[in-house]
Design a protein around this motif. Structure first.
Motif, PDB file in Angstrom:
ATOM      1  N   ILE A   3       0.858  -1.181   0.000  1.00 36.95           N
ATOM      2  CA  ILE A   3       0.000   0.000   0.000  1.00 36.95           C
ATOM      3  C   ILE A   3       0.892   1.227   0.000  1.00 36.95           C
ATOM      4  O   ILE A   3       1.704   1.420   0.909  1.00 36.95           O
ATOM      5  N   ASN A   4       0.800   2.041  -1.035  1.00 40.90           N
ATOM      6  CA  ASN A   4       1.572   3.284  -1.148  1.00 40.90           C
ATOM      7  C   ASN A   4       3.068   3.043  -0.947  1.00 40.90           C
ATOM      8  O   ASN A   4       3.758   3.788  -0.241  1.00 40.90           O
ATOM      9  N   VAL A  36      -8.252  -6.395   0.157  1.00 35.33           N
ATOM     10  CA  VAL A  36      -8.522  -5.038  -0.317  1.00 35.33           C
ATOM     11  C   VAL A  36      -9.423  -5.154  -1.538  1.00 35.33           C
ATOM     12  O   VAL A  36      -9.059  -5.805  -2.520  1.00 35.33           O
ATOM     13  N   LEU A  50     -10.956   2.169  -3.371  1.00 36.27           N
ATOM     14  CA  LEU A  50     -10.363   1.064  -2.627  1.00 36.27           C
ATOM     15  C   LEU A  50     -11.073   0.925  -1.277  1.00 36.27           C
ATOM     16  O   LEU A  50     -11.304   1.923  -0.589  1.00 36.27           O
ATOM     17  N   THR A  51     -11.392  -0.321  -0.903  1.00 37.49           N
ATOM     18  CA  THR A  51     -12.014  -0.591   0.396  1.00 37.49           C
ATOM     19  C   THR A  51     -11.219  -1.689   1.093  1.00 37.49           C
ATOM     20  O   THR A  51     -11.403  -2.874   0.802  1.00 37.49           O
ATOM     21  N   PRO A  52     -10.319  -1.330   2.017  1.00 38.69           N
ATOM     22  CA  PRO A  52      -9.506  -2.350   2.701  1.00 38.69           C
ATOM     23  C   PRO A  52     -10.271  -2.965   3.869  1.00 38.69           C
ATOM     24  O   PRO A  52     -11.177  -2.342   4.437  1.00 38.69           O
ATOM     25  N   LEU A  97      -6.479  -1.566   6.992  1.00 44.76           N
ATOM     26  CA  LEU A  97      -6.689  -0.150   7.282  1.00 44.76           C
ATOM     27  C   LEU A  97      -5.927   0.270   8.541  1.00 44.76           C
ATOM     28  O   LEU A  97      -5.288   1.334   8.577  1.00 44.76           O
ATOM     29  N   ALA A 103      -1.971   0.131   7.672  1.00 42.53           N
ATOM     30  CA  ALA A 103      -1.472   1.114   6.710  1.00 42.53           C
ATOM     31  C   ALA A 103      -1.859   2.539   7.071  1.00 42.53           C
ATOM     32  O   ALA A 103      -1.100   3.476   6.784  1.00 42.53           O
ATOM     33  N   ASN A 157      -2.264   6.474   3.928  1.00 49.26           N
ATOM     34  CA  ASN A 157      -1.674   5.603   2.911  1.00 49.26           C
ATOM     35  C   ASN A 157      -2.734   4.982   2.017  1.00 49.26           C
ATOM     36  O   ASN A 157      -2.507   4.790   0.815  1.00 49.26           O
ATOM     37  N   ILE A 158      -3.888   4.644   2.596  1.00 53.68           N
ATOM     38  CA  ILE A 158      -4.982   4.106   1.783  1.00 53.68           C
ATOM     39  C   ILE A 158      -5.437   5.159   0.773  1.00 53.68           C
ATOM     40  O   ILE A 158      -5.662   4.862  -0.404  1.00 53.68           O
ATOM     41  N   GLU A 168      -2.886   5.414  -1.979  1.00 55.92           N
ATOM     42  CA  GLU A 168      -2.969   4.273  -2.891  1.00 55.92           C
ATOM     43  C   GLU A 168      -4.182   4.387  -3.803  1.00 55.92           C
ATOM     44  O   GLU A 168      -4.126   4.056  -4.982  1.00 55.92           O
ATOM     45  N   GLN A 169      -5.292   4.886  -3.257  1.00 57.47           N
ATOM     46  CA  GLN A 169      -6.482   5.082  -4.090  1.00 57.47           C
ATOM     47  C   GLN A 169      -6.209   6.138  -5.156  1.00 57.47           C
ATOM     48  O   GLN A 169      -6.651   6.002  -6.302  1.00 57.47           O
TER      49      GLN A 169
END
Length: 211
Positions: A113-114, A125, A168-170, A175, A178, A182-183, A186-187
């Motif tokens: 992630i990122n 994810v 994105l849905t982790p 979640l 990260a 960061n989520i 990444e999105q």
């Protein structure tokens, strides 16, 4: 939804002055197409079709395998302008649901992630890219022109214009590990990749029958 709208469209066409109607069916990159059409003038035509696609595909990204599904359920509304014989230019729109979705499965026990890898045992994810519910279409084609009753071939080549929105849905563990920042980053990276596809190619081949 697309089938219901097509039924409504067929009803509207049926109450117009009596004409030799056309029905058609084909396959292409927008899926299975079933529709009706009518010539509304010497060089003009109007068509409506229900289009359905359900296609699975896997791809690799950031140390994970995404098991994805491309799913369309749309109503196509098209206006044709015939230039010579069956050759035409077409403009219209696709209305309905068009999206790609899937879940990420870690390739080596981690998901990146990122730029940072995180343990992913029992985690996932989900990713989704959703196209606009109304998108313009432009293209060229051949067919839907025969003056007499009978069967004919048709072909279309064009593009459906419009970029998708990515999400994105982790799962809770990813979640927490990260972090929301960061989520979000990444999105944004995923959205940047999706934005490169500004138009979806539409290639269709099929048969029509004029009554």
């Amino acid at each position: 939804m697309a089938a219901s709208l097509l039924l409504v469209g067929g009803t509207l066409l049926s109450v117009m002055p009596a004409r030799a109607m056309e029905v058609f069916a084909g396959l292409g990159t927008t899926g299975l197409e079933v529709g009706i059409g009518d010539r509304i003038g010497g060089a003009m035509g109007l068509r409506m079709s229900a289009e359905f696609l359900d296609l699975a595909r896997d791809f690799e990204r950031n140390g994970a395998t995404y098991d994805t599904r491309l799913k369309f359920s749309s109503l196509g509304v098209y206006g044709d302008f015939f230039l010579a014989g069956g050759f035409r230019v077409t403009a219209g729109a696709l209305l309905g649901t068009r999206k790609a979705s899937g879940d990420a499965v870690a390739t080596n026990g981690t998901i990146t992630i990122n730029g940072t890898s995180y343990p992913a045992a029992g985690e996932n994810v989900a990713a989704e890219a959703k196209f606009p519910s109304a998108a313009p279409y432009v293209g060229i084609g051949w067919g839907h022109h025969q003056p007499a009753s009978g069967m004919n071939f048709y072909a279309d080549l064009g593009v459906v214009i419009g970029k998708a929105d990515a999400k994105l849905t982790p799962s809770a563990g990813i979640l927490a590990a990260a972090g929301a920042g960061n989520i979000a980053a990444e999105q944004a990276n995923l959205q940047e990749s999706v934005d490169k596809l500004k138009a979806y190619p539409a290639l269709k081949l099929g048969f029509s029958y004029k009554f």
